[in-house]
Design a protein around this motif. Structure first.
Motif, PDB file in Angstrom:
ATOM      1  N   ILE A 190       0.879  -1.162  -0.108  1.00  0.00           N
ATOM      2  CA  ILE A 190      -0.079   0.161  -0.160  1.00  0.00           C
ATOM      3  C   ILE A 190       1.073   1.204  -0.073  1.00  0.00           C
ATOM      4  CG2 ILE A 190      -1.844   1.317   1.280  1.00  0.00           C
ATOM      5  CD1 ILE A 190      -2.759  -1.193   0.203  1.00  0.00           C
ATOM      6  N   ARG A 191       0.807   2.154  -0.901  1.00  0.00           N
ATOM      7  CA  ARG A 191       1.658   3.297  -1.092  1.00  0.00           C
ATOM      8  C   ARG A 191       1.025   4.113  -2.121  1.00  0.00           C
ATOM      9  NH1 ARG A 191       6.786   2.939  -2.326  1.00  0.00           N
ATOM     10  NH2 ARG A 191       7.411   0.591  -2.086  1.00  0.00           N
ATOM     11  N   PRO A 192       0.942   5.659  -1.742  1.00  0.00           N
ATOM     12  CA  PRO A 192       0.325   6.387  -2.544  1.00  0.00           C
ATOM     13  C   PRO A 192       1.106   6.675  -3.955  1.00  0.00           C
ATOM     14  CG  PRO A 192       1.449   7.606  -0.564  1.00  0.00           C
ATOM     15  CD  PRO A 192       1.800   6.071  -0.519  1.00  0.00           C
ATOM     16  N   ALA A 193       0.372   7.226  -4.683  1.00  0.00           N
ATOM     17  CA  ALA A 193       1.021   7.790  -5.940  1.00  0.00           C
ATOM     18  C   ALA A 193       1.295   9.521  -5.545  1.00  0.00           C
ATOM     19  CB  ALA A 193      -0.056   7.833  -7.211  1.00  0.00           C
ATOM     20  N   PRO A 194       2.080  10.073  -6.145  1.00  0.00           N
ATOM     21  CA  PRO A 194       2.455  11.542  -5.755  1.00  0.00           C
ATOM     22  C   PRO A 194       1.223  12.194  -5.679  1.00  0.00           C
ATOM     23  CG  PRO A 194       4.209  10.672  -7.361  1.00  0.00           C
ATOM     24  CD  PRO A 194       3.099   9.650  -7.382  1.00  0.00           C
ATOM     25  N   PRO A 195       0.271  12.026  -6.401  1.00  0.00           N
ATOM     26  CA  PRO A 195      -0.994  13.231  -6.451  1.00  0.00           C
ATOM     27  C   PRO A 195      -1.868  13.031  -5.083  1.00  0.00           C
ATOM     28  CG  PRO A 195      -0.751  12.278  -8.711  1.00  0.00           C
ATOM     29  CD  PRO A 195       0.101  11.428  -7.598  1.00  0.00           C
ATOM     30  N   MET A 196      -1.622  11.991  -4.453  1.00  0.00           N
ATOM     31  CA  MET A 196      -2.489  11.651  -3.241  1.00  0.00           C
ATOM     32  C   MET A 196      -1.975  12.343  -2.045  1.00  0.00           C
ATOM     33  SD  MET A 196      -3.739   7.754  -4.168  1.00  0.00           S
ATOM     34  CE  MET A 196      -5.101   7.720  -3.055  1.00  0.00           C
ATOM     35  N   THR A 197      -2.247  13.456  -2.051  1.00  0.00           N
ATOM     36  CA  THR A 197      -1.705  14.375  -0.753  1.00  0.00           C
ATOM     37  C   THR A 197      -2.142  13.636   0.641  1.00  0.00           C
ATOM     38  OG1 THR A 197      -1.812  16.399  -1.858  1.00  0.00           O
ATOM     39  CG2 THR A 197      -1.629  16.549   0.406  1.00  0.00           C
ATOM     40  N   TYR A 198      -3.089  13.059   0.647  1.00  0.00           N
ATOM     41  CA  TYR A 198      -3.864  12.484   1.862  1.00  0.00           C
ATOM     42  C   TYR A 198      -4.378  11.003   1.118  1.00  0.00           C
ATOM     43  CZ  TYR A 198      -4.359  16.555   4.489  1.00  0.00           C
ATOM     44  OH  TYR A 198      -4.208  17.854   5.128  1.00  0.00           O
ATOM     45  N   ILE A 216      -7.571  24.420  -6.330  1.00  0.00           N
ATOM     46  CA  ILE A 216      -8.350  24.287  -5.202  1.00  0.00           C
ATOM     47  C   ILE A 216      -9.314  22.956  -5.505  1.00  0.00           C
ATOM     48  CG2 ILE A 216      -9.687  25.090  -3.442  1.00  0.00           C
ATOM     49  CD1 ILE A 216      -7.072  26.687  -4.073  1.00  0.00           C
ATOM     50  N   LEU A 217      -9.286  21.985  -4.538  1.00  0.00           N
ATOM     51  CA  LEU A 217     -10.187  20.842  -4.496  1.00  0.00           C
ATOM     52  C   LEU A 217     -11.197  21.210  -3.666  1.00  0.00           C
ATOM     53  CD1 LEU A 217      -7.860  17.715  -4.705  1.00  0.00           C
ATOM     54  CD2 LEU A 217      -8.739  18.972  -6.504  1.00  0.00           C
ATOM     55  N   LEU A 218     -12.604  20.762  -3.996  1.00  0.00           N
ATOM     56  CA  LEU A 218     -13.737  21.203  -3.266  1.00  0.00           C
ATOM     57  C   LEU A 218     -14.529  19.746  -2.924  1.00  0.00           C
ATOM     58  CD1 LEU A 218     -15.016  23.687  -5.319  1.00  0.00           C
ATOM     59  CD2 LEU A 218     -13.773  23.963  -3.404  1.00  0.00           C
ATOM     60  N   TYR A 276      -4.248  22.677  -3.409  1.00  0.00           N
ATOM     61  CA  TYR A 276      -3.558  21.500  -4.005  1.00  0.00           C
ATOM     62  C   TYR A 276      -2.395  21.688  -5.156  1.00  0.00           C
ATOM     63  CZ  TYR A 276      -3.584  16.840  -6.030  1.00  0.00           C
ATOM     64  OH  TYR A 276      -3.215  15.474  -6.256  1.00  0.00           O
ATOM     65  N   VAL A 277      -2.321  22.526  -5.873  1.00  0.00           N
ATOM     66  CA  VAL A 277      -1.279  22.860  -6.655  1.00  0.00           C
ATOM     67  C   VAL A 277      -1.310  24.240  -7.138  1.00  0.00           C
ATOM     68  CG1 VAL A 277      -2.387  22.034  -8.833  1.00  0.00           C
ATOM     69  CG2 VAL A 277      -0.074  22.008  -8.835  1.00  0.00           C
ATOM     70  N   PHE A 330     -10.711  25.949   4.933  1.00  0.00           N
ATOM     71  CA  PHE A 330      -9.735  25.635   4.067  1.00  0.00           C
ATOM     72  C   PHE A 330      -8.677  24.958   4.575  1.00  0.00           C
ATOM     73  CE2 PHE A 330      -6.274  27.150   1.048  1.00  0.00           C
ATOM     74  CZ  PHE A 330      -6.891  26.821   0.173  1.00  0.00           C
ATOM     75  N   ASP A 331      -8.173  23.660   4.020  1.00  0.00           N
ATOM     76  CA  ASP A 331      -7.084  22.922   4.344  1.00  0.00           C
ATOM     77  C   ASP A 331      -5.951  23.304   3.394  1.00  0.00           C
ATOM     78  OD1 ASP A 331      -5.383  20.837   5.029  1.00  0.00           O
ATOM     79  OD2 ASP A 331      -6.764  19.693   5.342  1.00  0.00           O
ATOM     80  N   TRP A 332      -4.933  23.668   3.958  1.00  0.00           N
ATOM     81  CA  TRP A 332      -3.749  23.943   3.140  1.00  0.00           C
ATOM     82  C   TRP A 332      -2.974  22.907   2.867  1.00  0.00           C
ATOM     83  CZ3 TRP A 332      -2.799  29.017   1.413  1.00  0.00           C
ATOM     84  CH2 TRP A 332      -3.522  30.154   1.835  1.00  0.00           C
ATOM     85  N   CYS A 333      -3.414  21.723   3.135  1.00  0.00           N
ATOM     86  CA  CYS A 333      -2.538  20.402   2.753  1.00  0.00           C
ATOM     87  C   CYS A 333      -1.117  20.435   3.021  1.00  0.00           C
ATOM     88  CB  CYS A 333      -3.041  19.975   1.280  1.00  0.00           C
ATOM     89  SG  CYS A 333      -4.502  19.469   0.773  1.00  0.00           S
ATOM     90  N   ALA A 334      -0.843  20.255   4.297  1.00  0.00           N
ATOM     91  CA  ALA A 334       0.406  19.973   4.746  1.00  0.00           C
ATOM     92  C   ALA A 334       1.332  21.296   5.103  1.00  0.00           C
ATOM     93  CB  ALA A 334       1.137  18.983   4.167  1.00  0.00           C
TER      94      ALA A 334
END
Length: 314
Positions: A76-84, A231-233, A241-242, A274-278
């Motif tokens: 189980i490992r994330p791809a780079p786009p999966m911030t969470y 921005i993701l919603l 996001y990016v 608003f979550d600034w994602c890390a």
């Protein structure tokens, strides 16, 4: 998609892979996550090696907890786009949360050799069940901005001055669905820092396919692009996001003005947070926290079998 069930040792639970009602469950949550939706997972699968899937903890036919994950072989490992790779849950008692985690952890240990990363988002901070099953835990941080009372006075003084300066430069903020002109800005942003960009060009250009779950904003002066932010919603939340900026945009303060404008717009539309994602990189933390955000912990969970831990220790 593969659909399988495992009845756990605790008879009241089932673990269901790729439950057909997963998206309905995610959409009705008070604290959902765009990274858990099927549309996001499908987009990741179209651009990266591996297979995204979901695990649902089910009782009496109803989902009340789950995780959006990604498998590469038996890992189980994330791809780079999966911030969470988020754990999500409905309103549960502490005892039920604990038992559900244990059931989920046992399923993962039985079916996968290594779990590199699962994130319990800032809304999911009780991970005792995973710890009891031998999962390790790393404490990470994100920044959350409360949008219900957001305004210019919530922004730090230094950042406010930059925003005022940018407003005098007549910088405009607009929405777009065309990522092609933004790719060069994105790449140059990382080139200036001598860092490899985390997302591939294919994935970057495909982001508008998320439809109403994404907004892409640009900052311009005299029709010249200065920067952008996507921005993701999901539900009542929005997620940073990016983004990218040109050198001219940085000198004119386009990025602070862009983000301030976005936050005000989200507030006016009824979004609550608003979550600034890390904020785990110090060079980004100060910027994100300057908009009145608060540092909030979340947990990265991982699991290695005993033989692998012994091998690493040699």
């Amino acid at each position: 998609m593969f659909f399988a069930k495992l009845i756990t040792v605790m008879a009241k639970f089932e673990i269901v892979e790729n439950h057909p009602k997963w998206d309905h469950f995610v959409e009705k949550l008070e604290c959902p996550s765009p990274f858990a939706t099927s549309s996001f997972l499908k987009l990741v699968d179209s651009c990266y090696v591996g297979q995204s899937f979901t695990l649902s903890v089910v009782s009496s036919g109803n989902i009340f907890m789950g995780a959006a994950l990604r498998k590469v072989g038996k890992h189980i490992r994330p791809a780079p786009p999966m911030t969470y790779m988020p754990l999500v849950y409905d309103h549960l008692s502490h005892r039920t949360v604990l038992d559900a985690q244990i059931a989920l952890a046992q399923y993962l240990k039985k079916n996968f050799s290594v779990v590199h990363y699962i994130s319990a988002t800032n809304f999911f901070q009780d991970v005792r069940g995973f710890q009891r099953e031998g999962f390790g835990m790393q404490v990470l941080y994100t920044a959350l901005s409360d949008l219900t009372d957001f305004g210019i006075m919530k922004v730090e003084q230094k950042q406010r001055n930059i925003i005022y300066k940018a407003q005098k430069e007549n910088i405009t903020v607009e929405e777009t669905t065309d990522m092609k002109p933004l790719w060069d800005i994105y790449i140059s942003t990382f080139d200036r820092k001598s860092i490899e960009p985390p997302y591939s060009k294919d994935f970057f250009l495909a982001l508008p396919q998320l439809g109403e779950n994404i907004r892409i904003y640009t900052a311009k002066k005299d029709d010249q692009l200065l920067g952008f932010a996507a921005i993701l919603l999901q539900g009542k939340g929005a997620y940073y996001y990016v983004s990218g900026n040109t050198p001219k945009g940085l000198s004119l303060g386009a990025s602070p003005l862009l983000m301030f404008t976005i936050l005000e717009k989200l507030k006016s539309e009824g979004y609550l947070y608003f979550d600034w994602c890390a904020i785990n990189l110090s060079r980004l933390a100060n910027f994100k926290l300057s908009f009145g955000g608060k540092a909030v912990p979340y947990f990265a969970l991982y699991y290695e079998p005993k033989w692998l831990r012994m091998l690493r220790a040699r």
